[in-house]
Design a protein around this motif. Structure first.
Motif, mmCIF file in Angstrom:
data_model
loop_
_atom_site.group_PDB
_atom_site.id
_atom_site.type_symbol
_atom_site.label_atom_id
_atom_site.label_comp_id
_atom_site.label_asym_id
_atom_site.label_seq_id
_atom_site.Cartn_x
_atom_site.Cartn_y
_atom_site.Cartn_z
ATOM 1 N N ASN A 241 0.770 -1.202 -0.218
ATOM 2 C CA ASN A 241 -0.063 -0.159 -0.010
ATOM 3 C C ASN A 241 0.696 1.261 -0.167
ATOM 4 O O ASN A 241 0.524 2.045 -0.381
ATOM 5 C CB ASN A 241 -0.872 0.436 0.813
ATOM 6 N N GLN A 242 1.959 0.771 0.966
ATOM 7 C CA GLN A 242 3.055 2.255 0.485
ATOM 8 C C GLN A 242 3.259 2.614 -0.587
ATOM 9 O O GLN A 242 3.345 3.444 -0.708
ATOM 10 C CB GLN A 242 3.570 1.892 1.603
ATOM 11 N N ASN A 243 3.768 1.701 -1.282
ATOM 12 C CA ASN A 243 4.601 1.423 -2.657
ATOM 13 C C ASN A 243 4.063 0.126 -3.401
ATOM 14 O O ASN A 243 4.386 -1.170 -3.015
ATOM 15 C CB ASN A 243 6.139 1.331 -2.623
ATOM 16 N N PRO A 244 3.017 0.359 -4.280
ATOM 17 C CA PRO A 244 1.996 0.031 -5.222
ATOM 18 C C PRO A 244 3.043 -0.938 -6.141
ATOM 19 O O PRO A 244 3.505 -1.954 -6.543
ATOM 20 C CB PRO A 244 1.421 0.216 -6.136
ATOM 21 N N LYS A 245 4.959 -0.710 -7.061
ATOM 22 C CA LYS A 245 5.333 -0.864 -7.059
ATOM 23 C C LYS A 245 6.645 -1.700 -6.156
ATOM 24 O O LYS A 245 7.906 -2.283 -6.812
ATOM 25 C CB LYS A 245 6.437 0.114 -8.200
ATOM 26 N N ASP A 246 5.725 -2.035 -5.064
ATOM 27 C CA ASP A 246 7.222 -3.222 -4.164
ATOM 28 C C ASP A 246 7.021 -4.406 -4.524
ATOM 29 O O ASP A 246 6.689 -5.604 -4.438
ATOM 30 C CB ASP A 246 6.710 -2.933 -2.604
ATOM 31 N N TYR A 247 7.907 -4.883 -5.416
ATOM 32 C CA TYR A 247 8.211 -6.109 -5.740
ATOM 33 C C TYR A 247 8.023 -7.117 -5.284
ATOM 34 O O TYR A 247 7.526 -8.046 -4.962
ATOM 35 C CB TYR A 247 8.861 -6.085 -7.011
ATOM 36 N N HIS A 248 9.252 -7.358 -3.827
ATOM 37 C CA HIS A 248 9.377 -8.076 -2.696
ATOM 38 C C HIS A 248 7.994 -8.546 -2.303
ATOM 39 O O HIS A 248 7.663 -9.361 -2.419
ATOM 40 C CB HIS A 248 10.517 -7.829 -2.159
ATOM 41 N N SER A 249 7.342 -7.880 -1.756
ATOM 42 C CA SER A 249 6.053 -7.297 -0.967
ATOM 43 C C SER A 249 4.921 -8.198 -2.236
ATOM 44 O O SER A 249 4.119 -9.115 -1.734
ATOM 45 C CB SER A 249 5.385 -6.428 -0.837
ATOM 46 N N LEU A 250 4.747 -8.131 -3.264
ATOM 47 C CA LEU A 250 3.548 -8.023 -3.841
ATOM 48 C C LEU A 250 3.785 -9.757 -4.212
ATOM 49 O O LEU A 250 3.193 -10.387 -4.012
ATOM 50 C CB LEU A 250 3.375 -7.335 -5.477
ATOM 51 N N LEU A 251 5.374 -10.370 -4.479
ATOM 52 C CA LEU A 251 6.143 -11.329 -5.143
ATOM 53 C C LEU A 251 5.205 -12.591 -3.320
ATOM 54 O O LEU A 251 4.502 -13.530 -3.642
ATOM 55 C CB LEU A 251 7.207 -11.550 -4.939
ATOM 56 N N ASN A 252 5.729 -11.795 -2.433
ATOM 57 C CA ASN A 252 5.641 -12.710 -1.609
ATOM 58 C C ASN A 252 3.590 -12.802 -1.011
ATOM 59 O O ASN A 252 3.492 -14.655 -0.640
ATOM 60 C CB ASN A 252 5.626 -11.936 -0.277
ATOM 61 N N ILE A 253 3.318 -11.994 -1.813
ATOM 62 C CA ILE A 253 1.820 -11.896 -1.164
ATOM 63 C C ILE A 253 1.185 -13.258 -1.960
ATOM 64 O O ILE A 253 0.500 -14.470 -1.878
ATOM 65 C CB ILE A 253 0.794 -11.115 -1.802
ATOM 66 N N ALA A 254 1.929 -12.787 -3.355
ATOM 67 C CA ALA A 254 0.949 -13.851 -4.377
ATOM 68 C C ALA A 254 1.926 -15.585 -4.164
ATOM 69 O O ALA A 254 1.028 -16.210 -4.321
ATOM 70 C CB ALA A 254 1.867 -13.575 -5.614
ATOM 71 N N LEU A 255 3.288 -15.768 -3.622
ATOM 72 C CA LEU A 255 3.667 -17.144 -3.541
ATOM 73 C C LEU A 255 3.113 -17.670 -2.416
ATOM 74 O O LEU A 255 2.882 -18.717 -2.584
ATOM 75 C CB LEU A 255 4.669 -16.742 -3.055
ATOM 76 N N TYR A 256 3.137 -16.892 -0.887
ATOM 77 C CA TYR A 256 2.943 -17.788 0.278
ATOM 78 C C TYR A 256 1.217 -17.481 0.848
ATOM 79 O O TYR A 256 1.110 -18.135 1.231
ATOM 80 C CB TYR A 256 3.178 -16.878 1.067
ATOM 81 N N THR A 257 0.377 -16.737 -0.115
ATOM 82 C CA THR A 257 -1.138 -16.790 -0.111
ATOM 83 C C THR A 257 -2.164 -16.678 -0.688
ATOM 84 O O THR A 257 -2.760 -17.070 -0.465
ATOM 85 C CB THR A 257 -1.412 -14.666 0.700
ATOM 86 N N GLN A 258 -1.674 -16.998 -1.823
ATOM 87 C CA GLN A 258 -2.367 -17.119 -3.369
ATOM 88 C C GLN A 258 -1.716 -18.815 -4.120
ATOM 89 O O GLN A 258 -2.610 -19.255 -4.766
ATOM 90 C CB GLN A 258 -2.495 -15.475 -4.592
#
Length: 369
Positions: free
Chosen positions: A132-149
């Motif tokens: 939310n702080q940085n919509p282009k934060d690749y690492h955070s988005l990757l973690n969400i995708a891999l560990y929760t989805q």
């Protein structure tokens, strides 16, 4: 009679702490005196500014991460498996975040420890906050995708992959290739027979023996002895093959694992010039990265990975990952050592995390690459 300070038993090092030859009980006493949760709280009260408190918390987090196996070996009252007690790390990160609430290093570190502790929902809250702080934060988005989805919410996972691809298409393609490797991990069976491997007697064949923790006094434990015995058996059947011993020095070890492994192999008849030493690794991820650098330099074409059967799947996946990411092209086989007790399937989230570390993502910023 002069009393020796407990603190003097420890001395700082660039990547952690080393320990002198002391007993397990002394080790635990010194830990309780310096870096246990009550000791850290007491020390923080005596420090008079935010910067010094955060600096000390960084030291306490690093110490507890690297010394955890020795601490919980000494403290049999913990009641938890020694490698999975992450409560104190979680508490230290929370203390740091009270002092620096928006610091990305501590937020990322806390999320990583939550993930290590299988508290995925808590980790996801932090990753989403960072995103939310940085919509282009690749690492955070990757973690969400891999560990929760992944494997649970296919549509959301594909949507996240699409977003990742927009941010960095080359990086996302490599992530997809690593995910393809993960899919084959459950099907990998530990190989206990050397018959087929004996056909690999070739000068460009490398037998990689993975290290395991030494005693606090630097002696080889039974687990490592069995791995060495298996590697020795294979080496005798394949006199043209070279051997790589892979194992560095965690803080509580007075010697590198690789140096003790070489001693053992030479004592059992292996010529010293046949052995290559990799002694910078502290864990399996670093075993894979550093050993593959040696394999690349030596233009290896065949590799047999030797480790315990409850470790071989994860190790194999990480060597495959390093092989792919470092652009090396060799055939990989495994030779497993049977461990007593039930064989435990490696957790998928642990393999994913380790593969990302092979890729270059931090697990704990400033502590564990």
């Amino acid at each position: 009679m002069e009393t020796k300070s407990r603190i003097s038993l420890f001395y700082p090092r660039r990547t952690g702490y080393r320990v002198k030859n002391i007993s397990q009980q002394d080790y635990l006493q010194n830990y309780n005196y310096q870096y246990s949760y009550p000791a850290v709280l007491n020390r923080l009260k005596k420090l008079d500014n935010r910067t010094s408190k955060l600096k000390f918390l960084d030291k306490a987090i690093k110490y507890n991460y690297w010394h955890k196996p020795a601490i919980f070996t000494a403290n049999q009252k913990s009641g938890k498996p020694r490698s999975y007690d992450n409560e104190i790390l979680i508490n230290f990160y929370k203390l740091a975040l009270k002092l620096a609430p928006r610091d990305k290093k501590y937020l990322t570190g806390l999320a990583s420890v939550y993930r290590m502790d299988n508290q995925i929902a808590n980790a996801a809250i932090i990753w989403q906050y960072l995103l939310n702080q940085n919509p282009k934060d690749y690492h955070s988005l990757l973690n969400i995708a891999l560990y929760t989805q992944l494997n649970q919410r296919e549509h959301a996972f594909e949507k996240s992959l699409h977003r990742l691809n927009k941010i960095n298409p080359a990086e996302t393609e490599q992530v997809k290739q690593l995910l393809n490797l993960i899919q084959h991990v459950p099907a990998l069976k530990p190989n206990y027979a050397v018959d087929d491997l004996s056909l690999w007697d070739d000068s460009r064949h490398y037998i990689v023996i993975l290290g395991a923790a030494l005693t606090i006094h630097g002696n080889i434990k039974e687990k490592l002895r069995r791995r060495l015995a298996a590697g020795l058996k294979l080496a005798r059947l394949q006199p043209k093959a070279k051997i790589i011993v892979s194992g560095g020095q965690v803080p509580q070890e007075p010697h590198t694992e690789a140096s003790k492994m070489i001693e053992w192999l030479v004592e059992h008849g292996v010529k010293r010039q046949r052995i290559l030493k990799e002694e910078k690794s502290r864990d399996t991820v670093q075993n894979a990265i550093n050993s593959n650098l040696i394999l690349q330099i030596n233009d290896a074409r065949k590799v047999t990975l030797v480790s315990s059967d409850n470790h071989i799947q994860r190790a194999y996946a990480l060597f495959q990952s390093a092989n792919y990411l470092q652009g090396i092209d060799y055939d990989l086989q495994n030779y497993a050592v049977h461990e007593t007790g039930p064989q435990i399937q490696p957790a998928v989230h642990k393999i994913i995390s380790d593969m990302l570390r092979v890729k270059g993502y931090w697990l704990l910023p400033d502590i564990q690459p």
